[in-house]
Design a protein around this motif. Structure first.
Motif, mmCIF file in Angstrom:
data_model
loop_
_atom_site.group_PDB
_atom_site.id
_atom_site.type_symbol
_atom_site.label_atom_id
_atom_site.label_comp_id
_atom_site.label_asym_id
_atom_site.label_seq_id
_atom_site.Cartn_x
_atom_site.Cartn_y
_atom_site.Cartn_z
ATOM 1 N N GLN A 48 -2.847 -17.227 -0.380
ATOM 2 C CA GLN A 48 -2.754 -18.194 -1.476
ATOM 3 C C GLN A 48 -3.980 -19.097 -1.555
ATOM 4 N N TRP A 49 -4.760 -19.156 -0.465
ATOM 5 C CA TRP A 49 -5.963 -19.989 -0.446
ATOM 6 C C TRP A 49 -7.234 -19.169 -0.658
ATOM 7 N N TRP A 50 -7.116 -17.850 -0.794
ATOM 8 C CA TRP A 50 -8.301 -17.022 -1.016
ATOM 9 C C TRP A 50 -8.938 -17.356 -2.360
ATOM 10 N N LEU A 55 -9.248 -12.122 -3.500
ATOM 11 C CA LEU A 55 -8.040 -11.668 -4.184
ATOM 12 C C LEU A 55 -8.316 -10.397 -4.983
ATOM 13 N N GLY A 56 -9.467 -10.352 -5.661
ATOM 14 C CA GLY A 56 -9.828 -9.168 -6.442
ATOM 15 C C GLY A 56 -10.010 -7.951 -5.554
ATOM 16 N N ALA A 57 -10.635 -8.139 -4.392
ATOM 17 C CA ALA A 57 -10.826 -7.017 -3.471
ATOM 18 C C ALA A 57 -9.487 -6.492 -2.963
ATOM 19 N N GLN A 59 -6.624 -6.671 -4.575
ATOM 20 C CA GLN A 59 -5.985 -5.960 -5.682
ATOM 21 C C GLN A 59 -6.590 -4.568 -5.859
ATOM 22 N N ASP A 60 -7.915 -4.457 -5.795
ATOM 23 C CA ASP A 60 -8.568 -3.161 -5.991
ATOM 24 C C ASP A 60 -8.155 -2.160 -4.909
ATOM 25 N N GLN A 61 -8.087 -2.614 -3.659
ATOM 26 C CA GLN A 61 -7.691 -1.716 -2.580
ATOM 27 C C GLN A 61 -6.251 -1.251 -2.756
ATOM 28 N N ALA A 62 -5.362 -2.195 -3.089
ATOM 29 C CA ALA A 62 -3.952 -1.835 -3.283
ATOM 30 C C ALA A 62 -3.787 -0.908 -4.487
ATOM 31 N N LEU A 63 -4.542 -1.177 -5.558
ATOM 32 C CA LEU A 63 -4.453 -0.342 -6.752
ATOM 33 C C LEU A 63 -4.931 1.076 -6.466
ATOM 34 N N ALA A 64 -6.043 1.209 -5.758
ATOM 35 C CA ALA A 64 -6.568 2.544 -5.452
ATOM 36 C C ALA A 64 -5.548 3.362 -4.659
ATOM 37 N N ARG A 65 -4.909 2.722 -3.684
ATOM 38 C CA ARG A 65 -3.889 3.433 -2.900
ATOM 39 C C ARG A 65 -2.710 3.842 -3.771
ATOM 40 N N LEU A 66 -2.289 2.942 -4.661
ATOM 41 C CA LEU A 66 -1.116 3.234 -5.487
ATOM 42 C C LEU A 66 -1.411 4.316 -6.517
ATOM 43 N N VAL A 67 -2.592 4.279 -7.124
ATOM 44 C CA VAL A 67 -2.943 5.305 -8.118
ATOM 45 C C VAL A 67 -2.978 6.684 -7.462
ATOM 46 N N ALA A 89 -9.909 8.776 -8.208
ATOM 47 C CA ALA A 89 -11.157 8.018 -8.034
ATOM 48 C C ALA A 89 -11.628 7.364 -9.330
ATOM 49 N N ASP A 90 -11.105 7.835 -10.472
ATOM 50 C CA ASP A 90 -11.514 7.269 -11.760
ATOM 51 C C ASP A 90 -10.759 5.981 -12.093
ATOM 52 N N VAL A 91 -9.675 5.701 -11.372
ATOM 53 C CA VAL A 91 -8.904 4.475 -11.603
ATOM 54 C C VAL A 91 -8.780 3.772 -10.245
ATOM 55 N N ALA A 92 -9.900 3.244 -9.785
ATOM 56 C CA ALA A 92 -9.968 2.697 -8.430
ATOM 57 C C ALA A 92 -10.055 1.175 -8.402
ATOM 58 N N THR A 93 -10.291 0.544 -9.566
ATOM 59 C CA THR A 93 -10.397 -0.916 -9.600
ATOM 60 C C THR A 93 -9.675 -1.448 -10.830
ATOM 61 N N ARG A 94 -9.542 -2.771 -10.883
ATOM 62 C CA ARG A 94 -8.902 -3.417 -12.042
ATOM 63 C C ARG A 94 -9.627 -3.082 -13.334
ATOM 64 N N ARG A 95 -10.937 -2.922 -13.260
ATOM 65 C CA ARG A 95 -11.724 -2.639 -14.474
ATOM 66 C C ARG A 95 -11.448 -1.239 -15.017
ATOM 67 N N ASP A 96 -10.798 -0.401 -14.210
ATOM 68 C CA ASP A 96 -10.504 0.968 -14.654
ATOM 69 C C ASP A 96 -9.115 1.105 -15.258
#
Length: 480
Positions: A48-50, A55-57, A59-67, A89-96
């Motif tokens: 909560q203090w990050w 926080l973005g990093a 989210q990106d790691q969790a998203l890549a694993r989930l995709v 690998a094409d949907v590995a970050t929030r920007r994807d």
């Protein structure tokens, strides 16, 4: 609780009902307060203090694993990714995320099994039904980690005001914990393992309020968790009596918290009201901390997007359609899920110092309070429960035409039949009482009002308090 157990519970003496509530509470405590809960809470205390980068990093790691998980095991996502020529690998970050389609309740209802990961065991899943009020219901399946996670999110939010597990607290929520036929106190049941008093939301009327207040004082209640409307009703009755009820913590959820409700509750309960926003689909969670405006998004467990009518992102600070991508539930993952609410993402930091991003107050349905013939005031949120099993309802609306007349408008889906109507009448009668005449009307559509807002509960009956009669929350008799 299944209908048979509800019948047995309702016919049991009060001591046995308290035993059942405590037994069920003990069972939930074992399921939700375990090592996984401690792990989530330890993460949340740090995260909560990050800052935005950390926080973005995360989210990106969790998203890549989930995709990657979705591509391998979830039929819907594998199909749409293959159709679009996408690999994990094409949907590995929030920007994807924009490469994936926006989904909504209709998408899921057409083929819910397509969203279920292969290999999940039914015994490991929890059903989390949506309400089916503005649209047909469907059931989201949570894995065990999501159930524990949601509990951790709730307790992190409560902790922001100093409210910790073990403090004695009261709830005014939607379950029928006290049989409707009961005419005298106690209008509460006791969950001993949680140190929780469950007050009935279905017995709130002037003649009963003294028993509620006396019990809250006798039990030395420190905190109250309620719907905005049930907390408002309790506070209005207290104001009528010229009383205050000092509490240390008040938490609200499930409805839009109106300024009139917040102001009155903070005055009567003499503490800040902290509202939170969550949903059965478990894709987003946001809660107020009491210092800034808006709610802190729990960015560790979901990614929020705000888009316009074409699905294009809108600038921060601009309102649009709210999308959520959950990062935890692997049993039934939902990515770019359109929740049906309107909000805006904010860019400023909260004075509390937390790095969690801020979400503007969410605009949801505007709903009135139903007044039962015996004078009880009934929150609209408590009336959503009869609709949850009804997958063959496209849309619904409750209109209170008189103090003893309730009209339920139904836009049916294919397969809707008499059994659905009987269920609705039976379960609604349990909540509003035998003296309410309830009529179900099948209609082709339920349009929005002149304001453009869809009203699920419309009451033409004003709220009558000793200090004066006022229009119902959204204006008596206007239909708006």
């Amino acid at each position: 609780m299944n209908p048979w157990l509800e019948t047995v519970y309702g016919c049991s003496p009060i001591p046995l009902q308290n035993l059942y509530v405590s037994w069920y509470g003990r069972r939930l405590r074992r399921q939700r307060f375990n090592r996984a809960f401690e792990s989530w809470m330890a993460l949340f205390e740090r995260s909560q203090w990050w800052g935005p980068e950390d926080l973005g990093a995360h989210q990106d790691q969790a998203l890549a694993r989930l995709v990657a998980h979705c591509y391998e095991t979830v039929p819907f996502y594998r199909t749409v990714m293959q159709e679009r020529g996408l690999r994990p690998a094409d949907v590995a970050t929030r920007r994807d995320l924009h490469k994936l389609p926006i989904i909504d309740k209709d998408t899921i209802r057409r083929d819910p099994d397509a969203f279920l990961a292969r290999g999940v065991k039914a015994g490991d899943l929890k059903e989390s039904p949506t309400s089916g009020t503005t649209g047909a219901s469907f059931t989201v399946l949570w894995d065990r980690d999501t159930d524990v996670l949601w509990n951790a999110l709730l307790w992190r939010h409560r902790s922001w005001s100093g409210f910790r597990f073990g403090a004695r607290y009261a709830t005014l929520l939607g379950r029928v914990v006290v049989p409707l036929r009961q005419s005298g106190p106690p209008f509460w049941r006791w969950n001993r393992p949680w140190n929780q008093i469950l007050f009935s939301s279905f017995h709130l009327k002037a003649d009963n309020i003294g028993a509620y207040v006396d019990a809250m004082r006798a039990f030395e209640i420190q905190a109250l968790e309620c719907y905005p409307s049930t907390g408002y009703i309790l506070a209005r009755f207290l104001e009528d009596r010229g009383e205050v009820l000092p509490l240390e913590h008040v938490v609200t959820s499930s409805e839009t918290l109106l300024p009139i409700q917040r102001d009155l509750m903070e005055r009567v309960f003499q503490t800040k009201v902290l509202d939170y926003y969550g949903m059965s689909e478990a894709v987003l969670f946001a809660g107020e901390c009491g210092r800034g405006t808006g709610g802190h998004l729990s960015a560790e467990i979901g990614i929020a997007e705000v888009v316009d009518e074409r699905g294009e992102p809108v600038p921060a600070g601009c309102h649009g359609r709210l999308l959520g991508s959950g990062l935890v539930n692997r049993a039934m993952p939902l990515l770019r899920y359109e929740i049906g609410d309107v909000s805006a993402l904010r860019t400023e930091r909260c004075p509390c110092g937390r790095g969690l991003p801020l979400l503007d107050p969410v605009t949801t349905k505007a709903e009135d309070i139903v007044i039962a013939p015996d004078g009880r005031l009934i929150s609209s949120s408590t009336l959503t429960h009869p609709f949850k099993p009804l997958a063959r309802v496209e849309k619904s609306q409750i209109v209170q035409e008189a103090v003893d007349r309730l009209l339920i408008r139904i836009v049916p889906r294919t397969g809707y039949g008499e059994e659905d109507t009987r269920h609705l009448l039976r379960e609604m009668q349990r909540r509003v009482g035998p003296d309410m005449r309830i009529r179900v009307e099948i209609v082709e559509d339920i349009p929005a009002g002149r304001s453009g807002k869809y009203r699920w509960v419309v009451s033409k009956i004003p709220l009558d308090f000793r200090r004066g009669r006022i229009g119902n929350l959204f204006g008596a008799g206007t239909g708006e």
